[in-house]
Design an enzyme around this catalytic site. Structure first.
Site, short mmCIF file in Angstrom:
data_model
loop_
_atom_site.label_atom_id
_atom_site.label_comp_id
_atom_site.label_asym_id
_atom_site.label_seq_id
_atom_site.Cartn_x
_atom_site.Cartn_y
_atom_site.Cartn_z
N HIS A 10 0.86 -1.18 0.00
CA HIS A 10 0.00 0.00 0.00
C HIS A 10 0.90 1.24 0.00
O HIS A 10 0.96 1.99 0.96
CB HIS A 10 -0.94 -0.01 1.20
CG HIS A 10 -2.23 -0.70 0.92
ND1 HIS A 10 -3.14 -0.23 -0.01
CD2 HIS A 10 -2.75 -1.85 1.39
CE1 HIS A 10 -4.17 -1.05 -0.07
NE2 HIS A 10 -3.97 -2.04 0.76
N ASP A 53 -4.78 1.83 2.02
CA ASP A 53 -5.19 1.12 3.24
C ASP A 53 -5.75 2.10 4.27
O ASP A 53 -6.76 1.83 4.92
CB ASP A 53 -4.01 0.33 3.82
CG ASP A 53 -2.75 1.18 4.00
OD1 ASP A 53 -2.62 2.23 3.33
OD2 ASP A 53 -1.88 0.82 4.82
N TYR A 110 -6.89 9.80 -16.74
CA TYR A 110 -7.84 10.43 -15.83
C TYR A 110 -7.99 11.91 -16.15
O TYR A 110 -7.02 12.59 -16.44
CB TYR A 110 -7.36 10.28 -14.39
CG TYR A 110 -7.25 8.83 -13.93
CD1 TYR A 110 -7.90 7.81 -14.62
CD2 TYR A 110 -6.51 8.50 -12.81
CE1 TYR A 110 -7.80 6.49 -14.19
CE2 TYR A 110 -6.40 7.19 -12.38
CZ TYR A 110 -7.05 6.19 -13.08
OH TYR A 110 -6.95 4.90 -12.65
N GLU A 113 0.44 7.25 11.68
CA GLU A 113 -0.96 6.87 11.95
C GLU A 113 -1.69 7.88 12.84
O GLU A 113 -2.92 7.87 12.87
CB GLU A 113 -1.00 5.49 12.62
CG GLU A 113 -0.61 4.37 11.66
CD GLU A 113 -0.52 3.02 12.37
OE1 GLU A 113 -0.29 3.01 13.60
OE2 GLU A 113 -0.69 2.00 11.69
#
Ligand code: ZN
Ligand code: ZN
Length: 449
Positions: free
Chosen positions: A145, A150, A349, A423
């Site tokens: 990831h 994630d 895109y 995190e």
């Protein structure tokens, strides 16, 4: 999504207050008050923080490539069921969609998280580092990831759980779109990701009014949210130029046509597209040749050379102009040397545009989610297929900083094997998603039942 930022400046609420123009929803609003359920959402998010981290680590340890997010989708669907929702699986191949039905009528907000990982071997020393492998273009590769999807899944799960906890009071509905295949998938599997989700009607029933999404970003400090009204991310298109020369011995170049020399000249001539022919005071643009394949040894001039590159733009006219110039330069240089070329340009895109009115309307909410930590971004030449969603309905795509302040100068960028997510930033992202949703729903609720 990939890209590098330019610079940031502080966004003040005064700016937002003076320019707010709500062109959206049933009721025009000047500045959004916190919704009546804001405190309860915060409490639910605080309670689920350990889970958010646990989910993220599970997903990080078990990454899957685009259109192959089978276990990820199962994991997401199980969590959604545990919240009391009824997820639909197999959407756009491996996507998962669920709807939170509010207790009162109102608008429909879609929240999107992409789920796919990249063919990258993780080099970060973490107890939950990925050791996964998969087959990519015929080769066995590590899977990681490395773009942080994630964390997107984990943040959206946490936001969804918090919104479910106040569902009875919510006016309107929330469509949760767990999207597969944001990173490019092989041509044979396109359309995919956001584009395919729209084709399969994910925004049609219930009919979505606005869409919000997040992306973690290595070049922003953790705790901060990056925001920009208008164009944020570029359109990304790819091209392939196949130069056909004539093979000969390396000692006798005069008896062939050297495709390496022709290809090199094409690479150099392409540098003039941006530097000499585009009005770059209007919008920035990029033409990069990232791959040059030719030859097998020192004394053989090969038949062919292959150049592969990417085009990044923020304006449709400039995009079309670059396509024409790349083709003309390749054909012209080749013709000058008696070689031939085949030029293929594959549209990727579109530009990711944040609806200016919606962005300004949600700015106070972002300020509440990350007090004093909202930064206005300059354009980023990375790209995202969130653009398909934001082309369908007004959208807002917010960047979440994930790099500790003392590592800003050295942090590896998204897509690096050393990409690292702090995190402690994740609760801020989950909070932004949940509070933007609630504030938007309440501000645009239907006046009576
Ligand atoms: Zn990416
Ligand atoms: Zn990404």
């Amino acid at each position: 999504m990939i890209g590098r930022p330019l610079e940031y400046r502080r966004v003040t609420l005064a700016l937002a207050a003076s320019t707010l123009l709500a062109s959206l929803g049933a009721t025009p609003v000047d500045a959004l008050e916190p919704s009546p359920v804001a405190a309860r959402i915060d409490a639910a998010l605080a309670a689920s923080q350990p889970q958010l981290i646990e989910w993220r680590r599970h997903l990080h340890r078990n990454p899957e490539l685009g259109n192959r997010e089978v276990e990820t989708a199962k994991f997401v669907a199980e969590r959604l069921r545990s919240f009391g929702l009824e997820p639909r699986t197999g959407v756009a191949r491996t996507g998962v969609v669920a709807v939170i039905e509010g207790g009162r009528p109102g608008p429909v907000v879609a929240l999107r998280a992409d789920m796919d990982a990249l063919p990258v071997s993780e080099e970060v020393d973490l107890p939950f580092a990925s050791k996964a492998t998969a087959t990519w273009e015929g080769k066995t590769v590590g899977v990681m990831h490395a773009c942080g999807h994630d964390t997107h899944v984990a943040m959206l799960l946490a936001a969804a759980q918090a919104l479910v906890s106040v569902r009875k009071e919510l006016p309107g509905k929330v469509v949760l779109a767990f999207q597969p295949a944001e990173e490019n998938v092989p041509l044979a599997e396109r359309p995919a990701g956001a584009e395919l989700m729209l084709k399969e009607g994910v925004f049609d029933d219930p009919k979505v009014d606005v869409v919000f999404g997040l992306h973690v970003f290595a070049q922003l400090q953790s705790g901060t949210l990056g925001y920009r009204p208008g164009p944020l991310l570029a359109a990304a298109d790819s091209f392939e130029i196949l130069v056909q020369g004539r093979q000969t011995h390396g000692s006798k170049p005069w008896s062939g046509i050297d495709p390496i020399v022709v290809g090199s000249e094409i690479v150099m001539a392409l540098q003039t597209v941006v530097s000499r022919t585009l009005d770059i005071t209007h919008e920035p643009a990029v033409v990069t040749v990232g791959q040059f394949d030719a030859g097998v040894r020192n004394n053989i001039i090969p038949d062919r050379a292959r150049l592969v590159g990417t085009i990044r733009t923020f304006d449709d006219g400039m995009r079309a102009d670059i396509f024409a110039r790349v083709r003309r330069i390749a054909e012209g240089v080749a013709a000058a040397h008696g070689a031939t070329v085949r030029v293929e340009i594959e549209k990727g895109y579109p530009v990711t545009v944040n609806d200016p009115a919606l962005a300004r309307q949600m700015l106070p909410t972002l300020e509440r989610a990350a007090p004093g930590q909202v930064r206005e971004l300059q354009k980023v030449t990375g790209a995202e297929d969130f653009s398909f969603f934001a082309n369908r309905v007004p959208g807002l795509f917010v960047m979440v900083g994930v790099t500790p302040s003392d590592q800003m100068a050295t942090a590896a960028s998204n897509h690096s094997p050393r990409f690292y997510v702090d995190e402690t930033a994740l609760p801020t992202g989950a909070r932004a998603l949940a509070q933007m949703t609630a504030d938007y729903l309440f501000a645009n609720a239907l006046p009576s039942r």
